[in-house]
Enzyme design. Structure first.
Site, PDB file in Angstrom:
ATOM      1  N   GLY D 149     -48.120  34.513  12.947  1.00 34.90           N
ATOM      2  CA  GLY D 149     -48.039  34.529  11.500  1.00 34.90           C
ATOM      3  C   GLY D 149     -49.426  34.390  10.894  1.00 34.90           C
ATOM      4  O   GLY D 149     -50.390  34.004  11.559  1.00 34.90           O
ATOM      5  N   CYS D 150     -49.536  34.705   9.612  1.00 40.02           N
ATOM      6  CA  CYS D 150     -50.847  34.689   8.969  1.00 40.02           C
ATOM      7  C   CYS D 150     -51.425  33.270   8.893  1.00 40.02           C
ATOM      8  O   CYS D 150     -52.598  33.055   9.200  1.00 40.02           O
ATOM      9  CB  CYS D 150     -50.771  35.325   7.582  1.00 40.02           C
ATOM     10  SG  CYS D 150     -49.476  34.671   6.518  1.00 40.02           S
ATOM     11  N   PHE D 151     -50.604  32.293   8.504  1.00 41.35           N
ATOM     12  CA  PHE D 151     -51.118  30.922   8.433  1.00 41.35           C
ATOM     13  C   PHE D 151     -51.492  30.395   9.820  1.00 41.35           C
ATOM     14  O   PHE D 151     -52.580  29.822   9.983  1.00 41.35           O
ATOM     15  CB  PHE D 151     -50.097  30.006   7.760  1.00 41.35           C
ATOM     16  CG  PHE D 151     -49.939  30.212   6.280  1.00 41.35           C
ATOM     17  CD1 PHE D 151     -51.007  29.969   5.413  1.00 41.35           C
ATOM     18  CD2 PHE D 151     -48.749  30.661   5.744  1.00 41.35           C
ATOM     19  CE1 PHE D 151     -50.871  30.156   4.035  1.00 41.35           C
ATOM     20  CE2 PHE D 151     -48.603  30.853   4.368  1.00 41.35           C
ATOM     21  CZ  PHE D 151     -49.662  30.603   3.515  1.00 41.35           C
ATOM     22  N   THR D 153     -52.514  32.045  12.342  1.00 42.28           N
ATOM     23  CA  THR D 153     -53.743  32.691  12.784  1.00 42.28           C
ATOM     24  C   THR D 153     -54.965  31.924  12.295  1.00 42.28           C
ATOM     25  O   THR D 153     -55.856  31.550  13.072  1.00 42.28           O
ATOM     26  CB  THR D 153     -53.802  34.144  12.255  1.00 42.28           C
ATOM     27  OG1 THR D 153     -52.706  34.877  12.810  1.00 42.28           O
ATOM     28  CG2 THR D 153     -55.114  34.822  12.618  1.00 42.28           C
ATOM     29  N   ALA D 154     -54.998  31.682  10.987  1.00 43.67           N
ATOM     30  CA  ALA D 154     -56.174  31.005  10.425  1.00 43.67           C
ATOM     31  C   ALA D 154     -56.239  29.553  10.880  1.00 43.67           C
ATOM     32  O   ALA D 154     -57.308  29.058  11.271  1.00 43.67           O
ATOM     33  CB  ALA D 154     -56.133  31.085   8.899  1.00 43.67           C
TER      34      ALA D 154
END
Lengths: 345, 345, 345, 345
Positions: D149-151, D153-154
């Site tokens: 997911g995007c969150f 990943t970061a």
């Protein structure tokens, strides 16, 4: 001194909620019932958390509203005010309609542009077009006030001083291009109103003279000019929520300088507290959250064309605040009562 | 196959940095030296962290650049290309100037609009106006290419099909209103470019025919129409960074329908891979980060006016990508080589 | 009833201009002189065209202001209020300082964080920390009110109910992350505040505990908790102009449910008209242009941590409106007098 | 050299369309069929006019896709990849799933967080978690890649260097707060995604540990740390379209300085071309339109906590570009093939 009770019908939409905002801050008004059929039972603050302790939306009929209010602001989709205006007027209530149902004097033009029959044509003669700077006498005399659309408000204030004084050349069209914030399109769920579609997007719509505000602008300018005025009009949207800028190119009957034009505008609007004539072109920020219109005018190099630019908050002067301004005038109060201020910085 | 080395002078500004972006993704180009006097010694990625491993900015003189590059993109404030073009051309380098110094054919007009003498008038005859869709032959033949301003790019592509075919009525002005993102104003520190001044702000500027792009538009349309074309032009800014929309009202010599207009535009741009004619009015998002122009045209209800709308990315087709397009044409490569794509969704 | 005259020193900045806005709409206040040395002689509406007929900015000294006002709002860069507060207090004027000069009780801490000596340490004991919801008694008793920074306002209102009731675990740090609109950085010309740098940009700053608001938050929470409270704090900016959201993770001394937490918050703020406790997490739009704080709290799944979220308008409750709130309290007026409303929709 | 054909299933959504963008610019890939059941028959450029000459969306079944592609990117709502992965793997196709169906190793956790039974648990053992910087070996060996997911990943890139090296204190939670642009919520019509709701709005959601990305972050960090890691996670939205910033507070096992932390991060990511360790905190603009992650880390004043900040484009490194990165790794190509660049300035 008893305050005037003002109801809002269609209070859940942007224009209706903005009307609530202006009523709440007005020293001589108090809030009557708020009607919103599909959201009845919810406090308005559910939709607009900025409004704490907001009243609950109701599903009243016109009679119920008439019993509980002295004046009524209608903020409804096209066609609905046709049903509401009659009963409210019969009950002796003042009616301020933010929608288009009573703006066009010709019911046939209404049918053509709004795709529905005008079912209350007998009321058209009792309706004032509520652009107070231009038609205050009508507003004072008539019990039904049709407030102008947001684009016509800016465009007409921008070019009226030229048209009504015979300074515009009637043989060539006036070109109006305008940019509006997205609140002008309302609160409905539409793909083009999503953040993902509107961010970084400037878009023209109604290209080719199809926007419903075009006949309204034409009607006003033709009345002011006392002969047909041709208008080319292209509206746009840009990524801001509130704010509308109209830029208008007007062919002149005789060459003029910027100085003479500005002097003419300043004189024309000297008695209009909510119009400010500026030497620099105004931007939309300068009217954010306000009831004012800022306008400038300049001559093109040849002197044969004038370019006039007007900025408003489309929800303020372009909608709800204008209804309060008309109400002030009808009540005989100072025109800008309760309409000072804005959001700044 | 050896790649062509392309230098960028003024690489620290928006247009210069955008030129670096397009050069880096081009299959037949490689980056030559990047010149930025005031920022010399810093890697470009200091200013644009999006560019990892970016080369260091240098403070080279024209001769130094000529030694290290086959072609040079100039992206400098008005007046500076006047100093650079001569030495680079003498050294046999191709020159693509994103600034205004070689756009106006008449040095006197340059002096009037840019407030400085044109110190290299002898080069004007060697300069092509780099709007490839209109003047490809010039671009092929001349060694100095003056790329159009962002507003002229959109406005001229929007109305050229009407003017060059004699469909526009020469007796009445063409009205151009345009809205640009703020990158068009460059990277300088100015109060009106602060977020706090530009957020929620739509603003007109150059009102009254004072913008420097107006004579440029007039020159192009007059050349295309083979007689003087009068233009009224008002540029605006809106709260977006990239993107430019020009909406143009054109008086027609004879009545036309939207269908005929669209067919004419489609035919006119059939061979132009970077212009897309659409039935729906384009928005700026649809060209974001791209080298393309999207354009539509419609007849006004009377049939006597056409409204044409063109969208570009002001830094892409409106500046740096257009230089690469001209370079492609001069090299004999397919016009859109390295210019595909954009940022989407 | 005579209205209280309130002067604003530093009226050309965002916080000062916002103070003017709140004074103008307050029923018991009237505007005293507006001081802005570098802009003296210009009407405030030159800088903020939203304010028509605005008074002219002046270059008065403290004595001149004291003669013409009953209360004074100071909105100046760090260090300048040190010069103004003494003379104004000596003249018997109430002083409301929006800057940081009297927020930290320890002059040594001031020196460390603001890089300058505190030249008026004798006034610190006469200064109240003007977060009315927490320190109303101080505000009532002391003549100098130091209004909190924008981040401390939101962060302290978000976590105070836990810390003062001993519900927070003193052995672990409270983590505060906050996002502010760009008006928080003021009206200065800075590259990072340009539209081109701030659009599409979310950025952390003061990473690693270096922001000047950190010691302020620590001081408040330590006072409330009656023992040292460790705070980790990272502020951010996002592309909006007004608005600030603080999200705080608080270790709990004992497990709690969301229901109990919310009930505790509702009780704690029952008498605070400008704090609204909501079940849903508030967003910045809901406090736009207002003097209110919206706050929610939830238990993390384990029950051992609470997450509290507070939203304010950084210029409203986070700055100027908070000064008016403190003034209301000191005058014995209802706390929210003149502080209703906001911009909505 | 034959290019690999890559199909995209769910090509009409933001992540799917972004996958098309990255495939088109990759030198060793070509576009296979684009599947979007509800939009079948329309060219993708109808939805994303930025993509001229885009292929037509189709309504193929898994078998049809398997016949026409070597690798398949799945960009579908939760649950749908459960149906697609099996047939595609049986046909020998590489599968890159941008959705959540194969991210959580425990099917029971999937059921709990996504509210549906995991109908293909036998495939979980064949799935790699496609965060290439952390789990490249898995990606190389397994035929099904579940992209993070995007969150996560970061967040995971921000704190992984501390957790996997044992530098984080396992006894206290890691606090992750993150801000995402609105494209992260997809293209669906939702009131909170309207421009009118999202403009000027920063909002927390999933407050209290309810966001579905929380168990994913916990799973990754627990695996890296080889013992349970507690995470507190609060996501936010801000008014931008693309971009995600995660700010993470990590308790340290022993005191460290910023210098040591940065050196550790630089070494950890030295072989990762798409991660850039910066001394200054990165902002979302710096990764706009790119496949990169920018990360920094600093010690809090006490030295006992580290604050790490990571920026990505949520549609790029946070979604589609990461699938291409995994594909590059599986093919044995350089990890960043076709993934250079971004949108800048």
């Amino acid at each position: 001194m008893a305050k005037l009770r003002v109801a809002v019908v269609g209070a859940s939409g942007y224009a209706g909620a903005e009307a609530v905002r202006w009523i709440l801050r007005h020293p001589r008004l108090r809030l009557g019932p708020l009607v919103a059929r599909s959201e009845a039972g919810r406090p308005l603050s559910d939709l607009y958390p900025q409004l704490p302790d907001a009243p609950v939306l109701q599903a009243l009929a016109p009679e119920g509203v008439a019993e509980r209010a002295d004046a009524v602001v209608l903020a409804m989709p096209p066609g609905e005010a046709l049903e509401w205006a009659g009963p409210l007027l019969s009950a002796g209530r003042q009616v301020y309609d933010l929608g288009p149902d009573f703006r066009l004097a010709d019911p046939e033009a209404y049918r053509r542009h709004y795709g529905r029959a005008h079912t209350a044509p007998e009321l058209l003669a009792r309706a004032a077009y509520g652009l107070v700077e231009l038609f205050a006498a009508d507003v004072r005399e008539r019990e039904l006030v049709a407030l102008p659309g947001c684009f016509p408000t800016a465009a007409c204030l921008a070019v009226a001083p030229l048209v009504e004084a015979g300074l515009a050349d009637p043989g060539a069209p006036i070109v109006v291009q305008a940019v509006s914030g997205l609140s002008g399109a309302g609160r409905g769920l539409r793909p083009d109103l999503m953040f993902g579609a509107a961010h970084d997007e400037v878009r023209a719509y109604g290209v080719g003279g199809t926007h419903r505000h075009l006949p309204e602008i034409g009607q006003v300018l033709t009345r002011l000019g006392r002969r047909p005025v041709e208008v080319l009009f292209t509206p746009h949207t840009a990524p801001l929520f509130r704010g509308l800028l109209a830029t208008c190119h007007v062919p002149l009957a005789g060459a003029m300088t910027t100085e003479r034009l500005l002097a003419h505008y300043r004189e024309r609007y000297a008695a209009s507290p909510l119009v400010r004539v500026t030497a620099e072109p105004p931007g939309t920020r300068s009217t954010l959250g306000s009831a004012r219109c800022a306008v400038t005018v300049r001559a093109e190099p040849s002197g044969r064309y004038a370019t006039a630019v007007a900025a408003i908050d489309n929800l303020g002067k372009g909608a709800a605040a204008q209804a309060i301004q008309a109400l002030n005038v009808k009540q005989g109060w100072p025109e800008s009562t309760g309409l000072e201020g804005g959001l700044w910085p």
